[in-house]
Design a protein around this motif. Structure first.
Motif, PDB file in Angstrom:
ATOM      1  N   PRO A 189       0.793  -1.222   0.000  1.00  0.00           N
ATOM      2  CA  PRO A 189       0.000   0.000   0.000  1.00  0.00           C
ATOM      3  C   PRO A 189       0.825   1.271   0.000  1.00  0.00           C
ATOM      4  O   PRO A 189       0.356   2.316  -0.409  1.00  0.00           O
ATOM      5  CB  PRO A 189      -0.817  -0.119   1.292  1.00  0.00           C
ATOM      6  N   GLN A 200      -8.758   3.009   2.193  1.00  0.00           N
ATOM      7  CA  GLN A 200      -8.045   2.642   3.417  1.00  0.00           C
ATOM      8  C   GLN A 200      -8.877   3.026   4.630  1.00  0.00           C
ATOM      9  O   GLN A 200      -9.546   4.068   4.633  1.00  0.00           O
ATOM     10  CB  GLN A 200      -6.685   3.328   3.467  1.00  0.00           C
ATOM     11  N   HIS A 230      -8.396  -1.560   2.283  1.00  0.00           N
ATOM     12  CA  HIS A 230      -7.023  -1.780   2.724  1.00  0.00           C
ATOM     13  C   HIS A 230      -6.951  -1.468   4.211  1.00  0.00           C
ATOM     14  O   HIS A 230      -7.203  -0.337   4.624  1.00  0.00           O
ATOM     15  CB  HIS A 230      -6.083  -0.881   1.934  1.00  0.00           C
ATOM     16  N   ASP A 260      -5.351  -2.716   8.464  1.00  0.00           N
ATOM     17  CA  ASP A 260      -4.256  -3.346   9.189  1.00  0.00           C
ATOM     18  C   ASP A 260      -4.696  -4.723   9.684  1.00  0.00           C
ATOM     19  O   ASP A 260      -5.731  -5.235   9.256  1.00  0.00           O
ATOM     20  CB  ASP A 260      -3.758  -2.451  10.330  1.00  0.00           C
ATOM     21  N   ARG A 282      -2.443  -5.080   5.409  1.00  0.00           N
ATOM     22  CA  ARG A 282      -1.074  -4.637   5.219  1.00  0.00           C
ATOM     23  C   ARG A 282      -0.130  -5.411   6.142  1.00  0.00           C
ATOM     24  O   ARG A 282      -0.563  -5.937   7.170  1.00  0.00           O
ATOM     25  CB  ARG A 282      -0.954  -3.140   5.454  1.00  0.00           C
ATOM     26  N   PHE A 330       2.907   1.236   5.050  1.00  0.00           N
ATOM     27  CA  PHE A 330       2.097   0.662   3.984  1.00  0.00           C
ATOM     28  C   PHE A 330       0.664   1.193   4.014  1.00  0.00           C
ATOM     29  O   PHE A 330      -0.114   0.908   3.119  1.00  0.00           O
ATOM     30  CB  PHE A 330       2.099  -0.865   4.079  1.00  0.00           C
ATOM     31  N   GLY A 331       0.303   1.934   5.045  1.00  0.00           N
ATOM     32  CA  GLY A 331      -1.008   2.576   5.100  1.00  0.00           C
ATOM     33  C   GLY A 331      -0.850   4.079   5.111  1.00  0.00           C
ATOM     34  O   GLY A 331      -1.519   4.780   5.862  1.00  0.00           O
TER      35      GLY A 331
END
Length: 538
Positions: free
Chosen positions: A161, A174, A258, A260, A284, A291-292
């Motif tokens: 991501p 996200q 997306h 965690d 992620r 990545f976020g």
């Protein structure tokens, strides 16, 4: 409504239905009609089904539009059922771990020969090659690739991501939680009650905030679900209820979420609800917040805005200094929610975004007409997939939940005949109705048994019950609870009017020198004059 809910379906049946749905969704996305006979024959080969069954499944998917519509309901051995005895099953699994999942990457044929030799030595009948291949497929693809040193597959199955590249809005959204940097106060006593949790969802392509949820409760499946419901549906009525005139047009099902690795994002109900709506879930890598990046920067922006409010905790101890956050807390949870909504719709969406060079709202407006809008085909079923639940006995007087009583004529046939507790789905934002799953599996909507009672939130009902019990009322009825809710609302409205009137009189008599050091800087939102945002540094 049809039964059962996605998270009540056997895992093997669900996975097979999801595989079929993905293939049929791709098949239909390239065709306006049902396709030629040759097209369907190719799809049937891909699915391992007859053409007649494939035609039937296409029809079911067109009608239902969900994974659940393709769940196999035929009698016989369930999909995924293992017929090997425990001894041979464990032998096959241990051989896969010791022989196949190794860096030298032996072929399946070598694994089959080794398993057959081990079975013969142990006096067991060797399993068929297809059985061994099925056990290999049971092992997660990325785990297999890592154990076998297959870097290409590891890379292909690892979400990245931090380098997300999207082509349009609603492609990737996200979603994440954060503890808000501010204390809020109780609506009745105006005493500090703690720091709330904020759940936010952002569209990666346009940087539009799709939705949010504010609560005093720690992150959970409930806060995740309510944020998602806020994100997907039209927000016009929601904005009107909060007297917000600024537009917030983004809505619709995203292609992928997306998130965690939190337990709320890993819950079976959340995953199945997303599967059923055709929304992919991408987790992620653990411990790698970069990545976020988009949602992390949005959270940072929103926390920065809260540092302007009385009761803020700021970002760190040095920044806070001697400021007493609890003593200066002034906003209730409801007031803070409205402030955040105003800030998102009136300021953030209409300000220059560093990563875009344009306001997010302008990007959305430009691409809105070209963005495929997917909405849940069954709005109520989509709600039920994500709403919290409880189990309650069906009494002759109805369903009792949170001290309130619910009834539907459809439940009459079950009174006295159902011994087990029934599944009850509820919306904590509006307890005027609940959804009860009958023994047949279908859901019915049940409303207050007393239809004259007003709607209320779970938080209001809980506070009212607590207030009544504190007064020694052992027997608390629904009417008393909701009368208390109304009285508390009137008290708050009256307090707001009196405070506003007093402040107006004070301003008229006050000279131009103002000492506001005790309150910090509480600024209004001027959406008519967009200013550059410091939210993103891509």
């Amino acid at each position: 409504m049809q039964d059962p809910l996605p998270d009540q379906i056997d895992d093997a049946h669900w996975e097979e239905a999801r595989r079929r749905a993905d293939a049929i969704r791709t098949f239909l996305s390239h065709r306006r009609d049902q396709g030629t006979t040759a097209d369907v024959a190719a799809l049937a080969t891909e699915l391992g089904l007859s053409q007649a069954t494939t035609y039937r499944l296409i029809g079911l998917f067109r009608e239902g539009g969900s994974v659940r519509a393709l769940v196999e309901r035929k009698r016989g051995r369930p999909l995924g059922h293992r017929i090997l005895d425990p001894g041979r099953d464990e032998l096959v699994k241990s051989a896969i771990r010791a022989i196949f999942l190794t860096p030298n990457r032996p072929p399946v044929s070598e694994l089959v020969r080794m398993i057959q030799a081990r079975c013969m030595k142990a006096g067991l009948k060797p399993p068929h090659r297809r059985t061994i291949e099925a056990r290999i497929k049971d092992v997660d693809l990325q785990h297999r690739a890592r154990r076998r040193g297959d870097e290409a597959t590891v890379k292909a199955t690892t979400p990245v991501p931090g380098a997300l590249r999207t082509t349009r809005p609603l492609e990737v959204v996200q979603l994440d939680h954060t503890r808000a940097d501010i204390f809020v106060v109780d609506e009745e006593t105006r005493l500090p009650i703690g720091r709330p949790w904020l759940t936010l969802a952002i569209d990666v392509h346009s940087r539009m905030v799709m939705g949010f949820h504010l609560t005093m409760d720690a992150p959970s499946r409930l806060s995740t679900s309510l944020c998602l419901l806020h994100a997907v549906f039209d927000k016009t009525a929601w904005l009107q209820e909060r007297e917000i005139s600024e537009p917030w047009p983004i809505a619709g099902l995203p292609d992928a979420l997306h998130v965690d690795n939190g337990a709320d994002f890993r819950s079976k109900a959340f995953k199945r609800g997303c599967d059923d709506a055709g929304v992919a879930v991408i987790w992620r890598p653990p411990g790698q917040p970069r990545f976020g990046g988009h949602i992390e920067r949005l959270i940072g922006t929103q926390m920065g805005r809260l540092h302007l409010l009385p009761g803020t905790t700021f970002g760190d101890v040095d920044e806070r200094g001697d400021y007493d956050s609890r003593r200066h807390a002034a906003l209730t949870l409801r007031e803070l929610e409205r402030y955040i909504a105003l800030d998102i719709a009136g300021a953030y969406h209409q300000s220059i975004h560093n990563g875009l060079g344009r306001p997010p709202l302008a990007v959305w407006r430009e691409l809105e007409e070209r963005t495929p809008l997917r909405m849940p085909q069954d709005r109520q079923r989509f709600w039920l997939n994500f709403l919290p639940e409880d189990r309650r006995s069906l009494r002759p007087t109805g369903i009792h939940l949170f001290g309130l009583r619910y009834w539907s004529p459809a439940l009459s046939a079950d009174v006295g005949r159902v011994k087990s507790k029934l599944l009850v789905k509820y919306d904590p934002r509006d307890l005027a109705r609940v959804f009860v799953q009958r023994p047949s599996g279908s859901f019915v909507e049940a409303r207050y048994a007393d239809i004259t009672l007003p709607s209320a939130t779970l938080r209001e009902v809980s506070a009212a019950r607590k207030s009544l019990l504190a007064k020694g009322r052992r027997e608390v009825g629904a009417e008393a609870i909701l009368r208390t809710v109304i009285a508390q609302r009137e008290l708050i409205d009256d307090a707001v009017r009196k405070t506003s009137s007093q402040r107006k009189q004070g301003r008229a008599a006050r000279n131009s020198k103002v000492d506001d050091s005790g309150w910090g800087s509480l600024r209004g939102v001027d959406s008519s004059n967009p200013v550059p945002s410091v939210e993103d540094m891509d």
